[in-house]
Design an enzyme around this catalytic site. Structure first.
Site, short mmCIF file in Angstrom:
data_model
loop_
_atom_site.label_atom_id
_atom_site.label_comp_id
_atom_site.label_asym_id
_atom_site.label_seq_id
_atom_site.Cartn_x
_atom_site.Cartn_y
_atom_site.Cartn_z
N LYS A 112 16.41 36.94 27.50
CA LYS A 112 15.28 36.70 26.61
C LYS A 112 15.76 36.55 25.16
N THR A 133 1.16 32.69 39.30
CA THR A 133 0.89 34.14 39.35
C THR A 133 0.81 34.72 37.93
N TYR A 143 11.73 43.27 23.61
CA TYR A 143 13.14 43.69 23.59
C TYR A 143 14.10 42.51 23.51
N PRO A 178 5.45 39.54 24.46
CA PRO A 178 4.44 40.50 24.92
C PRO A 178 5.03 41.89 25.12
N PHE A 211 14.16 43.16 37.03
CA PHE A 211 13.93 44.43 37.73
C PHE A 211 14.69 45.50 36.97
N SER A 243 25.40 43.75 40.84
CA SER A 243 26.47 42.84 41.26
C SER A 243 26.44 41.65 40.31
N ASP A 263 12.68 25.22 41.80
CA ASP A 263 13.39 26.40 41.31
C ASP A 263 13.95 26.02 39.94
C1 HXC Z 1 19.29 45.94 42.14
C2 HXC Z 1 18.75 43.83 42.92
C3 HXC Z 1 17.37 44.14 42.87
C4 HXC Z 1 16.99 45.45 42.43
C5 HXC Z 1 17.58 42.11 43.57
N1 HXC Z 1 18.82 42.57 43.37
N2 HXC Z 1 16.67 43.04 43.28
N3 HXC Z 1 19.71 44.70 42.54
N4 HXC Z 1 17.99 46.32 42.06
N5 HXC Z 1 15.71 45.81 42.36
C6 HXC Z 1 20.07 41.86 43.59
C7 HXC Z 1 20.24 41.43 45.03
O1 HXC Z 1 20.79 42.47 45.82
C8 HXC Z 1 21.18 40.23 44.88
O2 HXC Z 1 22.51 40.64 44.66
C9 HXC Z 1 20.73 39.61 43.57
O3 HXC Z 1 20.04 40.62 42.85
C10 HXC Z 1 19.78 38.44 43.78
O4 HXC Z 1 18.69 38.90 44.58
P1 HXC Z 1 17.84 37.92 45.50
O5 HXC Z 1 16.70 38.68 46.05
O6 HXC Z 1 18.74 37.19 46.45
O7 HXC Z 1 17.43 36.84 44.38
P2 HXC Z 1 16.22 35.86 44.28
O8 HXC Z 1 15.61 35.61 45.63
O9 HXC Z 1 16.70 34.73 43.48
O10 HXC Z 1 15.11 36.70 43.45
C11 HXC Z 1 15.22 36.90 42.06
C12 HXC Z 1 14.75 38.31 41.62
C13 HXC Z 1 13.36 38.63 42.24
C14 HXC Z 1 14.74 38.32 40.12
C15 HXC Z 1 15.76 39.33 42.15
O11 HXC Z 1 12.94 39.91 41.80
C16 HXC Z 1 12.34 37.62 41.86
O12 HXC Z 1 12.15 36.60 42.59
N6 HXC Z 1 11.61 37.79 40.73
C17 HXC Z 1 10.62 36.82 40.22
C18 HXC Z 1 9.43 37.47 39.60
C19 HXC Z 1 9.70 38.58 38.59
O13 HXC Z 1 10.78 39.13 38.55
N7 HXC Z 1 8.65 38.92 37.78
C20 HXC Z 1 8.73 39.96 36.80
C21 HXC Z 1 8.82 39.36 35.45
S1 HXC Z 1 8.43 40.61 34.25
P3 HXC Z 1 23.61 40.64 45.84
O14 HXC Z 1 24.89 41.00 45.16
O15 HXC Z 1 23.15 41.70 46.82
O16 HXC Z 1 23.60 39.26 46.43
C22 HXC Z 1 9.43 40.39 32.89
C23 HXC Z 1 9.23 41.16 31.62
C24 HXC Z 1 8.53 42.46 31.77
O17 HXC Z 1 10.28 39.61 32.90
C25 HXC Z 1 8.48 43.31 30.55
C26 HXC Z 1 7.44 44.40 30.79
C27 HXC Z 1 7.17 45.21 29.61
P1 NAP Z 2 5.19 37.16 37.48
O1 NAP Z 2 3.79 37.04 37.94
O2 NAP Z 2 6.19 37.69 38.42
O3 NAP Z 2 5.63 35.73 36.95
C1 NAP Z 2 6.90 35.18 37.10
C2 NAP Z 2 6.73 33.80 37.69
O4 NAP Z 2 7.99 33.15 37.62
C3 NAP Z 2 6.29 33.81 39.14
O5 NAP Z 2 5.19 32.97 39.30
C4 NAP Z 2 7.49 33.26 39.90
O6 NAP Z 2 7.05 32.45 41.00
C5 NAP Z 2 8.16 32.42 38.82
N1 NAP Z 2 9.59 32.28 39.07
C6 NAP Z 2 10.49 33.26 39.23
N2 NAP Z 2 11.70 32.76 39.50
C7 NAP Z 2 11.55 31.42 39.49
C8 NAP Z 2 12.43 30.35 39.70
N3 NAP Z 2 13.71 30.56 39.97
N4 NAP Z 2 11.95 29.09 39.62
C9 NAP Z 2 10.63 28.85 39.37
N5 NAP Z 2 9.76 29.83 39.16
C10 NAP Z 2 10.20 31.10 39.22
O7 NAP Z 2 5.28 38.07 36.18
P2 NAP Z 2 4.47 38.08 34.80
O8 NAP Z 2 4.33 39.49 34.41
O9 NAP Z 2 3.27 37.22 34.88
O10 NAP Z 2 5.53 37.40 33.82
C11 NAP Z 2 5.27 36.17 33.18
C12 NAP Z 2 6.12 36.04 31.93
O11 NAP Z 2 5.75 37.05 31.00
C13 NAP Z 2 7.62 36.23 32.18
O12 NAP Z 2 8.34 35.35 31.33
C14 NAP Z 2 7.86 37.64 31.75
O13 NAP Z 2 9.17 37.85 31.36
C15 NAP Z 2 6.91 37.73 30.58
N6 NAP Z 2 6.54 39.09 30.19
C16 NAP Z 2 5.67 39.79 30.98
C17 NAP Z 2 5.31 41.06 30.57
C18 NAP Z 2 4.32 41.88 31.34
O14 NAP Z 2 4.04 43.01 30.93
N7 NAP Z 2 3.76 41.37 32.43
C19 NAP Z 2 5.84 41.61 29.40
C20 NAP Z 2 6.75 40.86 28.65
C21 NAP Z 2 7.07 39.58 29.04
P3 NAP Z 2 7.91 32.32 42.37
O15 NAP Z 2 8.46 33.66 42.67
O16 NAP Z 2 6.93 31.79 43.37
O17 NAP Z 2 8.99 31.30 42.07
#
Ligand code: HXC
Ligand code: NAP
Length: 283
Positions: A163, A19, A148, A189, A98, A106, A66
């Site tokens: 990070k 993704t 950041y 980024p 998030f 938590s 994972d």
């Molecule tokens: C508060 C939250 C929450 C939210 C989850 N939790 N989302 N708490 N606000 N929005 C809590 C849950 O209640 C739970 O705690 C714990 O976090 C774990 O949540 P799960 O859903 O069980 O975890 P999991 O299935 O492992 O999912 C991980 C995740 C999810 C990080 C929470 O969002 C995910 O799968 N993300 C992957 C993709 C992603 O995040 N992409 C963005 C990357 S962008 P409790 O106590 O209830 O059990 C980036 C940089 C961006 O990194 C910079 C931009 C400028």
């Molecule tokens: P994204 O599409 O949500 O990418 C995150 C990917 O990580 C997903 O494909 C997800 O796939 C995978 N992932 C999450 N948890 C995982 C786990 N436990 N094991 C294996 N894979 C896992 O978001 P994105 O914006 O492209 O982000 C990509 C990278 O860029 C990240 O490192 C992010 O911090 C960085 N970044 C993004 C931005 C931005 O503006 N988009 C800015 C700064 C930095 P599954 O959920 O299927 O596992």
């Protein structure tokens, strides 16, 4: 911009490659001759991306894993290497994040981010690194951090802490593993819209618009801009860059740190009167 065989001899593992930015990097690296392996948790997204890569003529494979689980990483890398040969490049791109006030979190929420971003990156690097050290052929690691990672940021503290740790890992291993021919680079980024990031960090138009406001160019980055930088950094063209994190954010981070940046709201009239006030009085 690049010769089409820039990454011809590369077999690249991209975590989170199904993704967002990971997927875009897979297409860019593949279009420059690399073969690609992608690894994450959701099999449907992995197969869809591998199918699309293959349709574009790119050699690609995937495995579900994972990154929080070192055994899953190890088995996935074994399986992919058996299918498509040894990896020589690793992109630690998988992340979780998030927005939330820290006091609402938590311990499990904190762990989930730290474990994906910091531990996941460390485990993948360790797994590939051990293979590369044994094989004596070197390797390249690209870590995707954030701006950041150096400054910290409110409302994403677990991500910032993780990070920051990944950046420290990048710099530590750039020094320690250079003797094995393993090179480390990072990209920090700014804002590049993806479904994964925006659904968790800018879930409303208002929040997204406010993110845009912070960027001097008043636009977000494009995936091509980021993937071009990534392709260069992992290529042999960047062979003397080691331990560096390149910021690509349209000037957002420095602009918002700029002490007098707020003056950009002043009009020509305002500047006229300020000039009168600030010029040395004529004696
Ligand atoms: C508060 C939250 C929450 C939210 C989850 N939790 N989302 N708490 N606000 N929005 C809590 C849950 O209640 C739970 O705690 C714990 O976090 C774990 O949540 P799960 O859903 O069980 O975890 P999991 O299935 O492992 O999912 C991980 C995740 C999810 C990080 C929470 O969002 C995910 O799968 N993300 C992957 C993709 C992603 O995040 N992409 C963005 C990357 S962008 P409790 O106590 O209830 O059990 C980036 C940089 C961006 O990194 C910079 C931009 C400028
Ligand atoms: P994204 O599409 O949500 O990418 C995150 C990917 O990580 C997903 O494909 C997800 O796939 C995978 N992932 C999450 N948890 C995982 C786990 N436990 N094991 C294996 N894979 C896992 O978001 P994105 O914006 O492209 O982000 C990509 C990278 O860029 C990240 O490192 C992010 O911090 C960085 N970044 C993004 C931005 C931005 O503006 N988009 C800015 C700064 C930095 P599954 O959920 O299927 O596992």
């Amino acid at each position: 911009m690049f010769s089409p065989d820039l990454l011809k001899n590369r077999n690249i593992l991209i975590t989170g490659g199904a993704t967002g930015l990971g997927r875009s990097m897979a297409f860019k690296f593949g279009s420059l001759g690399a073969s690609i392996g992608i690894m994450s948790r959701n099999e449907q997204r992995l197969t869809a991306t591998v199918d699309d890569l293959k349709k574009a003529g790119i050699e690609a494979t995937y495995h579900v894993a994972d990154v929080r689980n070192p055994d899953e990483i190890h088995s996935a890398v074994d399986a992919m290497e058996k299918e498509s040969g040894e990896f020589n490049t690793l992109v630690n791109n998988a992340a979780g994040n998030f927005i939330s006030p820290v006091e609402y979190l938590s311990p499990n929420a904190v762990d989930s981010i730290l474990n994906i971003v910091l531990h996941g990156t460390f485990y993948c690097t360790l797994d590939l690194g051990k293979r590369w050290i044994e094989r004596k052929n070197g390797g390249t690691v690209l870590n995707i951090v954030t701006t950041y990672a150096t400054t910290g940021s409110a409302y994403v503290a677990p991500s910032a802490a993780a990070k920051g740790g990944v950046l420290a890992l990048t710099r530590s291993l750039a020094s320690e593993w250079a003797k094995y021919g393993i090179r480390h680079v990072a990209i920090a980024p700014g804002a590049f819209p993806t479904e994964g990031a925006w659904s968790r960090l800018a879930p409303t138009k208002e929040l997204s618009d406010r993110m845009l406001e912070r960027i001097p160019f008043k636009r977000f980055g494009t995936h091509d801009e980021l993937t071009d930088l990534a392709a260069f950094l992992i290529s042999d063209g960047a062979s003397f860059i080691n331990g560096e994190a390149v910021v690509i954010d349209g000037g957002e981070a420095i602009s918002n740190a700029s002490q007098f940046g707020f003056l950009s709201s002043l009009s020509e009239e305002d500047w006229k009167s300020i000039r009168e006030l600030t010029r040395k009085p004529k004696s």
